[in-house]
Design an enzyme around this catalytic site. Structure first.
Site, PDB file in Angstrom:
ATOM      1  N   LYS A 175      -1.597  -1.617   5.838  1.00 42.41           N
ATOM      2  CA  LYS A 175      -1.666  -2.996   6.315  1.00 42.41           C
ATOM      3  C   LYS A 175      -0.650  -3.876   5.577  1.00 42.41           C
ATOM      4  CE  LYS A 175      -6.508  -2.890   7.768  1.00 42.41           C
ATOM      5  NZ  LYS A 175      -7.858  -3.486   7.585  1.00 42.41           N
TER       6      LYS A 175
ATOM      7  N   ASP B 271      -2.166   6.013  -2.081  1.00 43.46           N
ATOM      8  CA  ASP B 271      -2.663   5.295  -0.912  1.00 43.46           C
ATOM      9  C   ASP B 271      -1.472   4.557  -0.292  1.00 43.46           C
ATOM     10  OD1 ASP B 271      -3.768   3.455   0.897  1.00 43.46           O
ATOM     11  OD2 ASP B 271      -5.576   3.198  -0.316  1.00 43.46           O
TER      12      ASP B 271
ATOM     13  N   ASP C 191      -4.619   7.128 -14.343  1.00 40.25           N
ATOM     14  CA  ASP C 191      -5.473   6.701 -13.235  1.00 40.25           C
ATOM     15  C   ASP C 191      -6.513   5.749 -13.798  1.00 40.25           C
ATOM     16  OD1 ASP C 191      -7.373   6.757 -10.863  1.00 40.25           O
ATOM     17  OD2 ASP C 191      -5.927   8.270 -10.226  1.00 40.25           O
TER      18      ASP C 191
ATOM     19  N   ASP D 277       1.634  12.811   1.973  1.00 44.95           N
ATOM     20  CA  ASP D 277       1.350  13.286   3.322  1.00 44.95           C
ATOM     21  C   ASP D 277       1.522  12.165   4.335  1.00 44.95           C
ATOM     22  OD1 ASP D 277      -1.043  12.057   2.102  1.00 44.95           O
ATOM     23  OD2 ASP D 277      -1.951  12.465   4.053  1.00 44.95           O
TER      24      ASP D 277
ATOM     25  N   GLU E  59       2.454  11.128 -14.443  1.00 47.98           N
ATOM     26  CA  GLU E  59       1.972  11.199 -13.068  1.00 47.98           C
ATOM     27  C   GLU E  59       1.128   9.959 -12.829  1.00 47.98           C
ATOM     28  OE1 GLU E  59      -0.685  13.618  -9.789  1.00 47.98           O
ATOM     29  OE2 GLU E  59      -0.851  14.193 -11.892  1.00 47.98           O
TER      30      GLU E  59
END
Length: 226
Positions: free
Chosen positions: A130, A126, A77, A162, A52
């Site tokens: 931009k 994320d 992470d 999402d 993950e």
């Protein structure tokens, strides 16, 4: 999160057998000791190995590990104070098939060997909306090339997000570059046929999105040879 709390979590991570925190030189300047050895050295079995990426608090890694005891899972992470919760839960609930790696996602090919990984999950990344942030999107071409290196020939990637922007960007890129889209859904909780592992595990933030009636999207795909 206060600095004292972060420091406490960092110290506790160092005591967890299921947490690995190599330095950048450990990965880049030499052959990392765990590269190609995760199943043999840590998990001590030949079960499928699943990552993950950007695991946050590790909720999805832990959820998958509970659901699939015959598969091995590693949450990755750079923020160790976040995945501390997942690592601690895995220990408390005796989940020997869950581990956590603290490193940057762009270094995955240094942490894992060619064809070592069976499957990749990217959960709520994320979207880097931009244009100048395009290079940081976790499904851009450069990242897909990294994933392809460590994935087995039939390995798959799952993107759950999402962000309608991230979903659309990724679908467009996959189709444009000729990758194989196995499944795509714009609203997994409102359309029938959504995979059970997609709807059966929810992160803390995902539950908040759902309370606001925000659609959760999902793509499952295979990366072509470059």
């Amino acid at each position: 999160m206060g600095s004292k709390n972060k420091l406490r979590r960092f110290r506790e991570n160092e005591t967890f057998a299921n947490v690995f925190q190599p330095s950048r030189p450990d990965l880049v300047d030499g052959e990392y000791k765990m590269k190609g050895q995760w199943n043999k050295t840590f998990f001590k079995n030949d079960n499928p190995l699943i990552l993950e990426l950007g695991c946050g608090k590790g909720e999805y890694t832990v959820g998958l590990a509970k659901r699939y005891p015959n598969k091995n899972f590693i949450g990755i992470d750079i923020k160790g104070a976040r995945f501390w919760r997942g690592a601690k839960t895995a220990i408390e609930e005796n989940l020997p098939n869950a581990a956590f790696l603290r490193t940057q996602i762009e270094l995955v090919e240094y942490a894992f060997a060619k064809n070592e990984i069976d499957e990749i999950w990217i959960t709520f990344p994320d979207p880097q909306i931009k244009y100048k942030r395009t290079k940081h999107r976790m499904t851009n071409t450069a990242f897909l090339k990294r994933y392809k290196t460590i994935l087995k020939p039939d390995g798959v990637v799952n993107l759950k997000t999402d962000s309608e922007f991230m979903h659309g960007y990724t679908l467009g890129l996959l189709h444009g570059e000729g990758h194989e889209v196995l499944y795509a859904n714009h609203d997994v909780y409102r359309q029938e046929g959504s995979p059970e592992e997609v709807t059966g595990i929810q992160t803390f933030y995902e539950s908040q999105y759902l309370e606001k009636n925000k659609p959760i999207t999902y793509i499952r795909f295979k990366i072509k040879d470059f």
